[in-house]
Design a protein around this motif. Structure first.
Motif, PDB file in Angstrom:
ATOM      1  N   UNK A  28      -2.936  62.355  19.554  1.00 18.70           N
ATOM      2  CA  UNK A  28      -2.431  63.612  19.020  1.00 18.70           C
ATOM      3  C   UNK A  28      -0.935  63.440  18.791  1.00 18.70           C
ATOM      4  N   UNK A  29      -0.465  63.811  17.610  1.00 16.91           N
ATOM      5  CA  UNK A  29       0.962  63.751  17.295  1.00 16.91           C
ATOM      6  C   UNK A  29       1.588  65.106  17.606  1.00 16.91           C
ATOM      7  N   UNK A  43      -3.118  62.494  15.004  1.00 14.81           N
ATOM      8  CA  UNK A  43      -2.164  61.509  14.483  1.00 14.81           C
ATOM      9  C   UNK A  43      -2.824  60.621  13.424  1.00 14.81           C
ATOM     10  N   UNK A  44      -3.540  61.257  12.510  1.00 15.17           N
ATOM     11  CA  UNK A  44      -4.215  60.512  11.452  1.00 15.17           C
ATOM     12  C   UNK A  44      -4.259  61.372  10.188  1.00 15.17           C
ATOM     13  N   UNK A  45      -3.668  60.877   9.137  1.00 13.97           N
ATOM     14  CA  UNK A  45      -3.684  61.575   7.859  1.00 13.97           C
ATOM     15  C   UNK A  45      -5.134  61.686   7.378  1.00 13.97           C
ATOM     16  N   UNK A  50      -3.398  57.351   7.977  1.00 12.37           N
ATOM     17  CA  UNK A  50      -2.039  56.898   8.272  1.00 12.37           C
ATOM     18  C   UNK A  50      -1.486  57.598   9.497  1.00 12.37           C
ATOM     19  N   UNK A  51      -0.589  56.943  10.250  1.00 13.28           N
ATOM     20  CA  UNK A  51      -0.026  57.521  11.473  1.00 13.28           C
ATOM     21  C   UNK A  51       1.006  58.609  11.158  1.00 13.28           C
ATOM     22  N   UNK A  52       0.582  59.854  11.222  1.00 13.65           N
ATOM     23  CA  UNK A  52       1.476  60.969  10.871  1.00 13.65           C
ATOM     24  C   UNK A  52       2.712  61.005  11.756  1.00 13.65           C
ATOM     25  N   UNK A  53       2.605  60.537  12.994  1.00 12.88           N
ATOM     26  CA  UNK A  53       3.748  60.541  13.914  1.00 12.88           C
ATOM     27  C   UNK A  53       4.889  59.662  13.400  1.00 12.88           C
ATOM     28  N   UNK A  64       3.136  61.751   5.205  1.00 11.60           N
ATOM     29  CA  UNK A  64       2.487  60.544   5.723  1.00 11.60           C
ATOM     30  C   UNK A  64       3.244  59.308   5.242  1.00 11.60           C
ATOM     31  N   UNK A  65       3.474  58.345   6.144  1.00 14.04           N
ATOM     32  CA  UNK A  65       4.235  57.153   5.762  1.00 14.04           C
ATOM     33  C   UNK A  65       3.463  56.196   4.846  1.00 14.04           C
ATOM     34  N   UNK A  66       2.156  56.354   4.721  1.00 17.22           N
ATOM     35  CA  UNK A  66       1.383  55.417   3.894  1.00 17.22           C
ATOM     36  C   UNK A  66       1.383  55.768   2.411  1.00 17.22           C
ATOM     37  N   UNK A  67       0.997  57.001   2.085  1.00 19.76           N
ATOM     38  CA  UNK A  67       0.840  57.363   0.675  1.00 19.76           C
ATOM     39  C   UNK A  67       1.522  58.677   0.310  1.00 19.76           C
ATOM     40  N   UNK A  68       2.468  59.113   1.150  1.00 21.76           N
ATOM     41  CA  UNK A  68       3.291  60.297   0.871  1.00 21.76           C
ATOM     42  C   UNK A  68       2.520  61.611   0.762  1.00 21.76           C
ATOM     43  N   UNK A  69       1.369  61.697   1.404  1.00 27.43           N
ATOM     44  CA  UNK A  69       0.688  62.985   1.449  1.00 27.43           C
ATOM     45  C   UNK A  69       1.489  63.914   2.358  1.00 27.43           C
TER      46      UNK A  69
END
Length: 111
Positions: A28-29, A43-45, A50-53, A64-69
Protein backbone atom coordinates in the motif's frame (compact mmCIF):
# COMPACT_ATOMS: atom_id res chain seq x y z
CA UNK A 1 -15.17 -2.40 13.33
CA UNK A 2 -11.98 -0.59 12.42
CA UNK A 3 -8.61 -1.80 13.55
CA UNK A 4 -6.35 1.23 13.10
CA UNK A 5 -2.66 0.47 12.56
CA UNK A 6 -0.04 3.10 13.43
CA UNK A 7 2.27 3.08 10.42
CA UNK A 8 4.44 6.22 10.72
CA UNK A 9 4.77 9.78 11.89
CA UNK A 10 3.47 12.39 9.45
CA UNK A 11 6.95 13.91 9.42
CA UNK A 12 8.37 10.57 8.18
CA UNK A 13 6.84 11.28 4.76
CA UNK A 14 8.09 14.43 3.05
CA UNK A 15 5.55 16.83 1.52
CA UNK A 16 4.63 15.56 -1.97
CA UNK A 17 6.23 12.23 -1.08
CA UNK A 18 5.23 8.64 -0.42
CA UNK A 19 6.14 5.57 1.59
CA UNK A 20 5.23 1.93 1.08
CA UNK A 21 3.57 -0.23 3.72
CA UNK A 22 4.25 -3.89 2.97
CA UNK A 23 1.55 -6.30 4.04
CA UNK A 24 1.11 -10.00 3.46
CA UNK A 25 -1.64 -9.05 1.02
CA UNK A 26 0.49 -6.65 -1.03
CA UNK A 27 1.91 -3.16 -0.84
CA UNK A 28 0.00 0.00 0.00
CA UNK A 29 1.39 3.42 -0.95
CA UNK A 30 0.86 6.20 1.60
CA UNK A 31 1.07 9.70 0.16
CA UNK A 32 1.45 13.13 1.75
CA UNK A 33 0.42 16.10 -0.35
CA UNK A 34 1.99 19.55 -0.28
CA UNK A 35 -0.79 20.73 2.06
CA UNK A 36 -0.35 17.74 4.44
CA UNK A 37 -3.32 15.64 3.32
CA UNK A 38 -2.60 11.91 3.58
CA UNK A 39 -3.94 9.19 1.28
CA UNK A 40 -3.43 5.43 0.96
CA UNK A 41 -3.91 3.40 -2.24
CA UNK A 42 -2.55 0.19 -3.72
CA UNK A 43 1.04 0.70 -4.85
CA UNK A 44 0.21 -0.49 -8.35
CA UNK A 45 -1.04 1.60 -11.25
CA UNK A 46 -4.21 0.09 -12.79
CA UNK A 47 -2.53 0.34 -16.22
CA UNK A 48 0.67 -1.75 -16.06
CA UNK A 49 1.11 -2.08 -12.28
CA UNK A 50 3.77 0.65 -12.09
CA UNK A 51 4.92 1.57 -8.55
CA UNK A 52 2.78 4.61 -7.73
CA UNK A 53 4.91 5.31 -4.63
CA UNK A 54 7.71 6.28 -7.03
CA UNK A 55 5.49 8.71 -8.94
CA UNK A 56 5.24 12.49 -8.76
CA UNK A 57 2.65 13.86 -6.32
CA UNK A 58 0.83 17.00 -7.50
CA UNK A 59 -2.26 18.34 -5.80
CA UNK A 60 -4.36 15.32 -4.77
CA UNK A 61 -2.99 13.12 -7.55
CA UNK A 62 0.08 11.05 -8.42
CA UNK A 63 1.57 10.46 -11.86
CA UNK A 64 2.73 6.89 -12.47
CA UNK A 65 6.46 6.74 -13.22
CA UNK A 66 6.02 4.18 -16.02
CA UNK A 67 3.54 5.67 -18.48
CA UNK A 68 2.47 9.00 -16.91
CA UNK A 69 -1.03 7.92 -15.97
CA UNK A 70 -2.52 10.34 -13.44
CA UNK A 71 -4.26 8.69 -10.47
CA UNK A 72 -6.59 10.61 -8.14
CA UNK A 73 -5.43 9.92 -4.58
CA UNK A 74 -8.92 10.39 -3.12
CA UNK A 75 -10.75 7.98 -5.42
CA UNK A 76 -8.00 5.85 -6.98
CA UNK A 77 -9.47 6.63 -10.40
CA UNK A 78 -7.14 6.94 -13.36
CA UNK A 79 -7.42 10.02 -15.56
CA UNK A 80 -10.37 9.49 -17.87
CA UNK A 81 -13.62 7.79 -16.95
CA UNK A 82 -12.95 4.15 -17.81
CA UNK A 83 -9.21 3.75 -17.52
CA UNK A 84 -9.03 1.80 -14.28
CA UNK A 85 -8.89 2.29 -10.56
CA UNK A 86 -6.43 1.65 -7.75
CA UNK A 87 -7.99 0.49 -4.46
CA UNK A 88 -8.03 3.17 -1.77
CA UNK A 89 -7.78 2.69 2.00
CA UNK A 90 -9.10 4.75 4.87
CA UNK A 91 -6.35 6.64 6.62
CA UNK A 92 -6.19 9.38 9.22
CA UNK A 93 -3.70 11.46 11.16
CA UNK A 94 -3.95 11.73 14.95
CA UNK A 95 -1.43 13.55 17.11
CA UNK A 96 1.08 13.55 14.27
CA UNK A 97 0.79 9.78 13.64
CA UNK A 98 -0.57 8.20 10.45
CA UNK A 99 -3.13 5.46 11.05
CA UNK A 100 -4.26 2.96 8.39
CA UNK A 101 -7.57 1.08 8.66
CA UNK A 102 -6.41 -2.51 9.13
CA UNK A 103 -9.94 -3.94 8.87
CA UNK A 104 -10.33 -2.51 5.37
CA UNK A 105 -6.89 -3.77 4.43
CA UNK A 106 -7.88 -7.32 5.42
CA UNK A 107 -11.16 -6.99 3.53
CA UNK A 108 -9.22 -6.61 0.28
CA UNK A 109 -8.43 -10.35 0.31
CA UNK A 110 -12.15 -11.17 0.20
CA UNK A 111 -12.75 -9.19 -2.98
Amino acid sequence: MSNWIDIAALEDIPPRGARVVKTRLGCVAVFRTGDDKVFAIDDACPHKKGPLSEGIVHGNAVTCPLHNWVIDLETGMAQGADQGRAKTYEIRVEQGRILLDGARLLARSAA
